[in-house]
Design a protein around this motif. Structure first.
Motif, PDB file in Angstrom:
ATOM      1  N   ALA A  54      -5.488  -1.637   5.232  1.00  0.00           N
ATOM      2  CA  ALA A  54      -6.014  -1.740   6.602  1.00  0.00           C
ATOM      3  C   ALA A  54      -4.997  -2.406   7.522  1.00  0.00           C
ATOM      4  CB  ALA A  54      -7.321  -2.522   6.590  1.00  0.00           C
ATOM      5  N   VAL A  55      -4.414  -3.503   7.044  1.00  0.00           N
ATOM      6  CA  VAL A  55      -3.427  -4.221   7.851  1.00  0.00           C
ATOM      7  C   VAL A  55      -2.276  -3.286   8.243  1.00  0.00           C
ATOM      8  CG1 VAL A  55      -1.662  -6.020   7.771  1.00  0.00           C
ATOM      9  CG2 VAL A  55      -3.977  -6.501   6.980  1.00  0.00           C
ATOM     10  N   ALA A  56      -1.754  -2.550   7.252  1.00  0.00           N
ATOM     11  CA  ALA A  56      -0.631  -1.646   7.535  1.00  0.00           C
ATOM     12  C   ALA A  56      -1.071  -0.512   8.450  1.00  0.00           C
ATOM     13  CB  ALA A  56      -0.080  -1.097   6.226  1.00  0.00           C
ATOM     14  N   GLY A  57      -2.295   0.013   8.230  1.00  0.00           N
ATOM     15  CA  GLY A  57      -2.812   1.108   9.048  1.00  0.00           C
ATOM     16  C   GLY A  57      -2.942   0.704  10.504  1.00  0.00           C
ATOM     17  N   PRO A  61       0.838  -1.198   0.000  1.00  0.00           N
ATOM     18  CA  PRO A  61       0.000   0.000   0.000  1.00  0.00           C
ATOM     19  C   PRO A  61       0.872   1.248   0.000  1.00  0.00           C
ATOM     20  CG  PRO A  61       0.171  -0.876   2.204  1.00  0.00           C
ATOM     21  CD  PRO A  61       0.938  -1.820   1.326  1.00  0.00           C
ATOM     22  N   SER A  62       0.361   2.312  -0.565  1.00  0.00           N
ATOM     23  CA  SER A  62       1.121   3.564  -0.505  1.00  0.00           C
ATOM     24  C   SER A  62       0.771   4.264   0.807  1.00  0.00           C
ATOM     25  CB  SER A  62       0.743   4.454  -1.686  1.00  0.00           C
ATOM     26  OG  SER A  62      -0.565   4.927  -1.513  1.00  0.00           O
ATOM     27  N   PRO A  63       1.623   5.171   1.260  1.00  0.00           N
ATOM     28  CA  PRO A  63       1.300   5.908   2.478  1.00  0.00           C
ATOM     29  C   PRO A  63      -0.052   6.593   2.394  1.00  0.00           C
ATOM     30  CG  PRO A  63       3.562   6.302   1.861  1.00  0.00           C
ATOM     31  CD  PRO A  63       2.947   5.510   0.752  1.00  0.00           C
ATOM     32  N   SER A  64      -0.430   7.061   1.212  1.00  0.00           N
ATOM     33  CA  SER A  64      -1.724   7.753   1.102  1.00  0.00           C
ATOM     34  C   SER A  64      -2.882   6.758   1.244  1.00  0.00           C
ATOM     35  CB  SER A  64      -1.817   8.529  -0.203  1.00  0.00           C
ATOM     36  OG  SER A  64      -1.529   7.678  -1.281  1.00  0.00           O
ATOM     37  N   ASP A  65      -2.704   5.500   0.750  1.00  0.00           N
ATOM     38  CA  ASP A  65      -3.738   4.475   0.947  1.00  0.00           C
ATOM     39  C   ASP A  65      -3.960   4.238   2.443  1.00  0.00           C
ATOM     40  OD1 ASP A  65      -3.933   4.127  -1.751  1.00  0.00           O
ATOM     41  OD2 ASP A  65      -2.551   2.413  -1.803  1.00  0.00           O
ATOM     42  N   ILE A  66      -2.830   4.105   3.148  1.00  0.00           N
ATOM     43  CA  ILE A  66      -2.899   3.854   4.587  1.00  0.00           C
ATOM     44  C   ILE A  66      -3.586   5.015   5.285  1.00  0.00           C
ATOM     45  CG2 ILE A  66      -1.530   3.480   6.680  1.00  0.00           C
ATOM     46  CD1 ILE A  66       0.592   2.173   4.871  1.00  0.00           C
ATOM     47  N   TYR A  82      -7.305   4.939   4.682  1.00  0.00           N
ATOM     48  CA  TYR A  82      -7.954   3.921   5.518  1.00  0.00           C
ATOM     49  C   TYR A  82      -8.101   4.428   6.958  1.00  0.00           C
ATOM     50  CZ  TYR A  82      -8.471   0.206   8.838  1.00  0.00           C
ATOM     51  OH  TYR A  82      -8.908  -0.522   9.905  1.00  0.00           O
ATOM     52  N   LEU A  83      -7.022   5.021   7.468  1.00  0.00           N
ATOM     53  CA  LEU A  83      -7.045   5.473   8.860  1.00  0.00           C
ATOM     54  C   LEU A  83      -8.132   6.527   9.069  1.00  0.00           C
ATOM     55  CD1 LEU A  83      -3.245   5.645   9.836  1.00  0.00           C
ATOM     56  CD2 LEU A  83      -4.958   4.015  10.612  1.00  0.00           C
ATOM     57  N   ILE A  84      -8.214   7.479   8.110  1.00  0.00           N
ATOM     58  CA  ILE A  84      -9.228   8.542   8.246  1.00  0.00           C
ATOM     59  C   ILE A  84     -10.626   7.946   8.242  1.00  0.00           C
ATOM     60  CG2 ILE A  84     -10.273  10.522   7.077  1.00  0.00           C
ATOM     61  CD1 ILE A  84      -7.389  11.175   6.067  1.00  0.00           C
ATOM     62  N   GLN A  85     -10.865   7.041   7.289  1.00  0.00           N
ATOM     63  CA  GLN A  85     -12.191   6.426   7.156  1.00  0.00           C
ATOM     64  C   GLN A  85     -12.520   5.579   8.394  1.00  0.00           C
ATOM     65  OE1 GLN A  85     -11.885   2.806   5.549  1.00  0.00           O
ATOM     66  NE2 GLN A  85     -13.773   2.541   6.745  1.00  0.00           N
TER      67      GLN A  85
END
Lengths: 270, 256
Positions: free
Chosen positions: B220-223, B33-38, B41-44
């Motif tokens: 999600a896993v990385a987040g 995942p890219s940092p922006s994907d993570i 996910y975190l924001i959502q």
């Protein structure tokens, strides 16, 4: 007990050691640390115990402090047998043994906190008085690790004096210090002794130090620990460790020390 | 302050390079995942409340397990240092069980207690208790005997010597034991949450991590991993830095 009586020196203690023997069981077998030792110390006397290592002088000090008990014989303080440690007898060690989790004031107050009938504010005043007496008022709130070796021993001295003991036991307290600091402390301890009038027992293996400080020098020989000779040092106070008069006393004691060492004897420091 | 900026710039650079590599397709996106994907996910997950609920559930379990470990481990450690009989019995047991990785308690916990909070608590307790106990014993036993003797000559004895001398003197060891116990508790709990699936009494971060894997949602896993790291760091700082500051000023120990 109140602050007024706390700051006045308690009268010095008279000490009688009667036929005391003590042995230890070690891996090398039974070691007789002290063999039938008798000695009496007058009120307010400054007595130095000298001898090579293994002569039981530290053991004797520990027994007077109440940390250890003799196998036989008895030690009387003002006529009463010593049963355990007490605030009328304080001890100083070669290491300062200051508590690193307390500052200077906290260390000096440690023994005072164990004295009942004093308010905390009074304890603090008493502690400050003794910190000033050893010349460290600027370091009241310093941490132990910030002090030099000599300053640590001064704090240890203040801590030992603060509960107003009648007898001070000093176990080679200056042995780990440099010569300059030591000479300053010889002057200070003589001043404090004159001013505060304590009975002092001072263990050392430095003959010159003993002659400089003691009214009497008691010479021990090792294996088993016995008293061999007693010397009266009749020199005016305060004495200078480098004085010529003192040198004649210390050379006399050194000669006696060599005479009493066994042929296979151990090395004697200085 | 300069060190703060050095660290910040370093992490910023890492994140930028990472983002660049993923966007350019140099790193395969489904697995990386890219940092922006993570971030998305975190924001959502924050907005849905899912992450906050899970963190809360996890922290409750953690603190319950850890503080019970402390409450049991510290006194037992003291007693262990004091009585030779305990050293030869309890001490040996503790030493043996401490070498057991905490997740190894999971099967026992599941058989004995079933899939529930008790099992979870048991795993955390077993994971951290013994290291706290042993560190306390070690701490007391490494107090220089001269402190004890000095205190005795000043008239301290019995209980007073223990709380006024032995305990503070062993503080550096005890605190590092508490830190180690904390780290073990955190690891045990994550193992327990992934292994002992408990849904009824709340989903913790470990369970979210497990679900993330099931649906193959790598962001999600990385987040969640990021959140686990952040909670670990914060708790470490908040709980132990007062002790460490005290030891730094008093003992003169160096602070990193």
């Amino acid at each position: 007990m109140s602050i007024d009586t706390e700051l006045v020196s308690a009268p010095p203690e008279k000490l009688v050691i009667e036929k005391v023997s003590k042995h230890f069981d070690t891996s090398q077998g039974k070691v007789i640390a002290l063999d039938n030792v008798s000695l009496s110390v007058r009120e307010g006397e400054f007595v130095c115990l000298v001898g090579p290592s293994g002569c039981g002088k530290s053991t004797l000090l520990n027994m007077i402090a109440g940390l250890e008990m003799p196998d036989s014989g008895q030690i009387l303080a003002d006529g009463n047998a010593i049963k355990g440690p007490g605030s009328e007898r304080m001890m100083m060690f070669q290491e300062s043994a200051l508590f690193p989790w307390l500052d200077v004031l906290g260390n000096v107050m440690f023994g005072l906190r164990l004295k009942p009938n004093l308010k905390d504010a009074e304890r603090r005043d008493v502690a400050r008085f003794y910190i000033k007496l050893v010349g460290l008022e600027k370091f009241t709130h310093s941490n132990v690790h910030e002090l030099s070796g000599g300053m640590k021993q001064r704090v240890a001295l203040a801590r030992a004096l603060a509960p107003n003991p009648r007898l001070l036991l000093m176990d080679e307290p200056f042995a780990a210090l440099d010569a300059m600091t030591r000479e300053q402390l010889y002057r200070d301890i003589q001043d404090i002794w004159t001013e505060r009038k304590k009975t002092i027992l001072f263990v050392t293996h430095n003959v010159r130090e003993a002659a400089c400080l003691g009214d009497r020098v008691i010479l021990f020989s090792p294996h088993p620990g016995r008293i061999q000779e007693k010397f009266d040092v009749r020199l005016p106070r305060n004495r200078d460790i480098n004085s010529v008069d003192l040198a004649s006393y210390s050379s006399e004691i050194t000669k006696a020390l060599k005479r009493h060492l066994r042929p296979a004897g151990e090395e004697v420091a200085k | 302050m300069k060190r703060f900026w050095t660290s910040s710039l370093f992490f910023l650079a890492v994140i930028l390079v990472w983002e660049f590599l993923v966007r350019r397709g140099i790193w395969d996106s489904p697995l990386m995942p890219s940092p922006s994907d993570i971030g998305l996910y975190l924001i959502q997950a924050f907005q849905s409340g899912e992450l906050i609920d899970a963190s809360w559930v996890t922290c409750k379990r953690l603190f319950l397990g850890y503080f019970v470990s402390l409450a049991v481990g510290l006194p037992l450690g003291l007693l262990n240092a004091r009585f030779r009989f305990l050293q030869d019995t309890l001490g040996v047991v503790a030493l043996g069980l401490q070498t057991l990785p905490s997740v190894c308690w999971a099967p026992v916990a599941l058989i004995t207690f079933g899939q529930n909070e008790v099992a979870m608590f048991f795993i955390v307790l077993m994971g951290s208790l013994f290291s706290i106990l042993l560190a306390t014993t070690d701490g007391i036993q490494s107090v220089p005997p001269i402190y004890y003797r000095a205190a005795r000559t000043m008239g301290s004895d019995g209980f007073h010597t223990w709380y006024a001398v032995m305990l503070p003197a062993s503080l550096p060891f005890v605190v590092s034991g508490m830190k180690q116990g904390w780290a073990f508790a955190w690891r045990s709990l994550m193992g327990a949450e992934i292994y002992v699936i408990v849904q009824k009494t709340g989903a913790g971060l470990g369970l979210l991590l497990h679900y993330g894997r099931e649906v193959h949602d790598i962001a999600a896993v990385a987040g969640i991993m990021v959140i686990i790291v952040v909670i670990g760091l914060l708790a470490d700082k908040i709980m132990f830095s007062p002790f460490e500051r005290f030891m730094h000023t008093r003992w003169g120990t160096s602070r990193q």
